[in-house]
Scaffold this motif. Structure first.
Motif, PDB file in Angstrom:
ATOM      1  N   LEU A 137       0.813  -1.217   0.000  1.00  0.00           N
ATOM      2  CA  LEU A 137       0.000   0.000   0.000  1.00  0.00           C
ATOM      3  C   LEU A 137       0.849   1.271   0.000  1.00  0.00           C
ATOM      4  O   LEU A 137       0.326   2.352  -0.303  1.00  0.00           O
ATOM      5  N   THR A 138       2.136   1.177   0.348  1.00  0.00           N
ATOM      6  CA  THR A 138       3.010   2.354   0.300  1.00  0.00           C
ATOM      7  C   THR A 138       3.558   2.625  -1.096  1.00  0.00           C
ATOM      8  O   THR A 138       4.171   3.675  -1.324  1.00  0.00           O
ATOM      9  N   LEU A 139       3.357   1.702  -2.039  1.00  0.00           N
ATOM     10  CA  LEU A 139       4.030   1.799  -3.334  1.00  0.00           C
ATOM     11  C   LEU A 139       3.362   2.736  -4.345  1.00  0.00           C
ATOM     12  O   LEU A 139       4.079   3.322  -5.169  1.00  0.00           O
ATOM     13  N   PRO A 140       2.038   2.897  -4.390  1.00  0.00           N
ATOM     14  CA  PRO A 140       1.452   3.767  -5.422  1.00  0.00           C
ATOM     15  C   PRO A 140       2.031   5.179  -5.473  1.00  0.00           C
ATOM     16  O   PRO A 140       2.336   5.669  -6.577  1.00  0.00           O
ATOM     17  N   PRO A 141       2.220   5.896  -4.334  1.00  0.00           N
ATOM     18  CA  PRO A 141       2.839   7.228  -4.443  1.00  0.00           C
ATOM     19  C   PRO A 141       4.238   7.192  -5.040  1.00  0.00           C
ATOM     20  O   PRO A 141       4.618   8.086  -5.807  1.00  0.00           O
ATOM     21  N   ARG A 142       5.010   6.172  -4.728  1.00  0.00           N
ATOM     22  CA  ARG A 142       6.360   6.076  -5.264  1.00  0.00           C
ATOM     23  C   ARG A 142       6.340   5.766  -6.755  1.00  0.00           C
ATOM     24  O   ARG A 142       7.197   6.230  -7.515  1.00  0.00           O
ATOM     25  N   ILE A 143       5.384   4.960  -7.192  1.00  0.00           N
ATOM     26  CA  ILE A 143       5.255   4.688  -8.621  1.00  0.00           C
ATOM     27  C   ILE A 143       4.944   5.964  -9.383  1.00  0.00           C
ATOM     28  O   ILE A 143       5.531   6.252 -10.433  1.00  0.00           O
ATOM     29  N   TRP A 152       7.839  14.758  -7.157  1.00  0.00           N
ATOM     30  CA  TRP A 152       6.945  14.359  -6.062  1.00  0.00           C
ATOM     31  C   TRP A 152       5.825  15.387  -5.940  1.00  0.00           C
ATOM     32  O   TRP A 152       6.071  16.550  -5.606  1.00  0.00           O
ATOM     33  N   PRO A 153       4.561  14.974  -6.145  1.00  0.00           N
ATOM     34  CA  PRO A 153       3.469  15.946  -6.160  1.00  0.00           C
ATOM     35  C   PRO A 153       2.675  16.029  -4.862  1.00  0.00           C
ATOM     36  O   PRO A 153       1.711  16.798  -4.787  1.00  0.00           O
ATOM     37  N   ALA A 158       3.661  13.951   3.182  1.00  0.00           N
ATOM     38  CA  ALA A 158       3.414  12.665   2.525  1.00  0.00           C
ATOM     39  C   ALA A 158       4.718  11.966   2.183  1.00  0.00           C
ATOM     40  O   ALA A 158       4.807  10.734   2.253  1.00  0.00           O
ATOM     41  N   CYS A 159       5.748  12.717   1.814  1.00  0.00           N
ATOM     42  CA  CYS A 159       7.054  12.120   1.509  1.00  0.00           C
ATOM     43  C   CYS A 159       7.637  11.465   2.751  1.00  0.00           C
ATOM     44  O   CYS A 159       8.115  10.326   2.706  1.00  0.00           O
ATOM     45  N   HIS A 235      11.909  19.646 -10.960  1.00  0.00           N
ATOM     46  CA  HIS A 235      11.856  18.380 -10.229  1.00  0.00           C
ATOM     47  C   HIS A 235      11.825  18.644  -8.721  1.00  0.00           C
ATOM     48  O   HIS A 235      12.737  19.266  -8.183  1.00  0.00           O
ATOM     49  N   VAL A 236      10.780  18.163  -8.046  1.00  0.00           N
ATOM     50  CA  VAL A 236      10.703  18.169  -6.592  1.00  0.00           C
ATOM     51  C   VAL A 236      10.988  16.741  -6.144  1.00  0.00           C
ATOM     52  O   VAL A 236      10.200  15.827  -6.393  1.00  0.00           O
ATOM     53  N   LEU A 237      12.123  16.541  -5.497  1.00  0.00           N
ATOM     54  CA  LEU A 237      12.619  15.206  -5.193  1.00  0.00           C
ATOM     55  C   LEU A 237      12.222  14.793  -3.787  1.00  0.00           C
ATOM     56  O   LEU A 237      12.220  15.612  -2.859  1.00  0.00           O
ATOM     57  N   CYS A 238      11.881  13.516  -3.634  1.00  0.00           N
ATOM     58  CA  CYS A 238      11.523  12.960  -2.329  1.00  0.00           C
ATOM     59  C   CYS A 238      12.605  11.990  -1.886  1.00  0.00           C
ATOM     60  O   CYS A 238      12.725  10.879  -2.437  1.00  0.00           O
ATOM     61  N   HIS A 239      13.450  12.411  -0.954  1.00  0.00           N
ATOM     62  CA  HIS A 239      14.460  11.594  -0.293  1.00  0.00           C
ATOM     63  C   HIS A 239      15.679  11.281  -1.169  1.00  0.00           C
ATOM     64  O   HIS A 239      16.731  10.925  -0.643  1.00  0.00           O
ATOM     65  N   ASP A 240      15.577  11.423  -2.488  1.00  0.00           N
ATOM     66  CA  ASP A 240      16.667  11.007  -3.366  1.00  0.00           C
ATOM     67  C   ASP A 240      17.858  11.946  -3.330  1.00  0.00           C
ATOM     68  O   ASP A 240      18.983  11.533  -3.623  1.00  0.00           O
ATOM     69  N   VAL A 241      17.649  13.206  -3.017  1.00  0.00           N
ATOM     70  CA  VAL A 241      18.734  14.177  -2.949  1.00  0.00           C
ATOM     71  C   VAL A 241      18.638  14.880  -1.606  1.00  0.00           C
ATOM     72  O   VAL A 241      17.627  15.524  -1.309  1.00  0.00           O
ATOM     73  N   LEU A 242      19.698  14.764  -0.811  1.00  0.00           N
ATOM     74  CA  LEU A 242      19.696  15.304   0.541  1.00  0.00           C
ATOM     75  C   LEU A 242      20.945  16.147   0.766  1.00  0.00           C
ATOM     76  O   LEU A 242      21.995  15.862   0.190  1.00  0.00           O
ATOM     77  N   PRO A 243      20.851  17.191   1.594  1.00  0.00           N
ATOM     78  CA  PRO A 243      22.024  18.036   1.853  1.00  0.00           C
ATOM     79  C   PRO A 243      23.156  17.245   2.480  1.00  0.00           C
ATOM     80  O   PRO A 243      22.932  16.327   3.282  1.00  0.00           O
ATOM     81  N   MET A 244      24.382  17.599   2.118  1.00  0.00           N
ATOM     82  CA  MET A 244      25.541  16.849   2.583  1.00  0.00           C
ATOM     83  C   MET A 244      25.710  16.917   4.093  1.00  0.00           C
ATOM     84  O   MET A 244      26.147  15.956   4.719  1.00  0.00           O
ATOM     85  N   GLY A 245      25.359  18.048   4.695  1.00  0.00           N
ATOM     86  CA  GLY A 245      25.523  18.174   6.139  1.00  0.00           C
ATOM     87  C   GLY A 245      24.687  17.179   6.913  1.00  0.00           C
ATOM     88  O   GLY A 245      25.183  16.500   7.826  1.00  0.00           O
ATOM     89  N   THR A 246      23.416  17.057   6.567  1.00  0.00           N
ATOM     90  CA  THR A 246      22.552  16.119   7.275  1.00  0.00           C
ATOM     91  C   THR A 246      22.865  14.673   6.916  1.00  0.00           C
ATOM     92  O   THR A 246      22.609  13.764   7.706  1.00  0.00           O
TER      93      THR A 246
END
Length: 392
Positions: A137-143, A152-153, A158-159, A235-246
């Motif tokens: 059930l978690t997969l439809p948003p990722r698809i 990511w809309p 939600a992300c 592109h609004v990215l969900c989790h795929d690109v994160l700041p180097m500090g964190t």
């Protein structure tokens, strides 16, 4: 490890001729006038190259000047992020896990809950089916996210929720697989001594521990921001690109704990339990051949689906130097999608392989069909009607 070998070229074979990361050169506003498809212009020797800072790589990035919502990304990472693997292959794997895992686990959970005696093993299998169902059930948003070209809309909340649920339910499945292996080890290797130990209390306790540990391990995923705008694009990215500090201070210990305590240690326990079970079954001769093959299949499927992604995760965060391991996150993304396919295999390995279980499924489905009666199924007299609950 065969899956790990297959995924390795996906990370390194698309655009890199060497292991060196090359950053983009931007003006002060972070724009170069390129399109939002991520296409990159040719490099010339006269262009200035910014030195690459040390970091762990989860498609690492840095904030654009005076903009805390937009992240900059290395050129080769951008190519891998927007390539065909995350936008075509990954959603295809997630789609397969959804299409197969959702109906099979739903039906298995219903049959286990309504038509099978509530034995200790039934409790464990019900929880496994529930975890695999919730994972599907978690997969439809990722698809949707991957098919939209990494856009990511659904917003930040939600992300966070979807990422936490995805990892939480996946690692809960691993922990429950280890619990089932322990239960079967006790039943096969120590049948007499474990008779008093194996019961509803132990099964319920193992399930509670699995859900609790998975929740604790996945909780940090919902406590940090994970949606950012990719520079020079929409592109609004969900989790795929994160700041180097964190990444260095927060995500590195979080994912190391996830990989070790959520997967590698449970798989080790599963390996030991299944190994002892296999040895005990092998001494029984040919009459246990079916159980022997099934136990080996359970162990092999768990290792094949979960080991590649978690080995890549450990390598990915084990060495923060820029020269180490290349851009492993590009291989980790499809390997994570591959791990979700285990939720499709579990129903067939644990439930539908049993003739008795398949008979229960058929009985339950016939019981739900309008106009069906027990006489039509059992060959009894036309006026006889038996309640569905009596067919267990």
């Amino acid at each position: 490890m065969w899956a790990l070998l297959l995924l390795w070229p996906l990370a390194l074979g698309f655009s890199l001729e060497s292991g060196t990361q090359i950053p983009s050169v931007y003006d002060e506003g972070g724009s170069t006038g390129e399109g939002d498809d991520g296409a990159l212009g040719p490099w010339t020797k006269s262009q200035m190259v910014t030195p690459c800072p040390p970091r762990p790589r989860s498609f690492p990035s840095w904030f654009c000047a005076n903009n805390s919502d937009t992240l900059e990304l290395w050129d080769n990472s951008r190519v891998l992020l927007l390539g065909w693997v995350p936008t075509r292959l990954v959603p295809a794997l997630y789609g397969l896990a959804l299409v197969v895992g959702l109906p099979t686990n739903s039906l298995a959970l219903w049959v286990l809950a309504t038509r099978v005696p509530r034995l200790p093993s039934t409790v464990l299998l019900m929880n496994l089916a529930a975890a695999d169902l919730l994972l599907a059930l978690t997969l439809p948003p990722r698809i949707v996210y991957h098919l939209r070209g990494q856009r990511w809309p659904f917003g930040e909340a939600a992300c966070r929720l979807d990422t936490t649920a995805l990892y939480g339910h996946m690692y809960c499945s691993v922990l429950l697989l280890a619990a089932i292996s322990l239960d079967r080890y006790l039943a096969v290797v120590h049948p007499l001594r474990s008779r008093a130990l194996r019961g509803q209390r132990l099964a319920t306790g193992l399930c509670a521990v699995a859900w609790l540990v998975a929740a604790i391990l996945a909780l940090p995923l919902g406590l940090q921001r994970q949606t950012f705008q990719l520079s020079r694009s929409d592109h609004v990215l969900c989790h795929d690109v994160l700041p180097m500090g964190t990444q260095a201070s927060y995500w590195r210990p979080t994912f190391l704990c996830l990989a070790v305590f959520g997967c590698l240690l449970p798989l080790l326990a599963m390996l030991l339990c299944c190994g002892a079970t296999l040895c005990s079954l092998a001494t029984g001769g040919r009459r246990y051949a079916h159980a022997l093959r099934l136990t080996a299949l359970v162990l092999a499927s768990a290792l094949a689906f979960f080991m590649p992604s978690n080995v890549l995760l450990l390598l990915h965060y084990s060495d923060p130097s820029p020269e180490a391991w290349g851009n492993l996150y590009a291989a980790y993304v499809p390997s994570l999608a591959l791990s979700t396919l285990n939720s499709c295999v579990d129903p067939f390995v644990y439930y539908y392989v049993s003739t008795e279980f398949r008979d229960k499924v058929r009985e339950g489905l016939l019981c739900r069909m309008p106009g069906s009666t027990s006489s039509s199924r059992e060959g009894g007299s036309p006026g006889t009607v038996v309640l569905c609950s009596s067919l267990v």
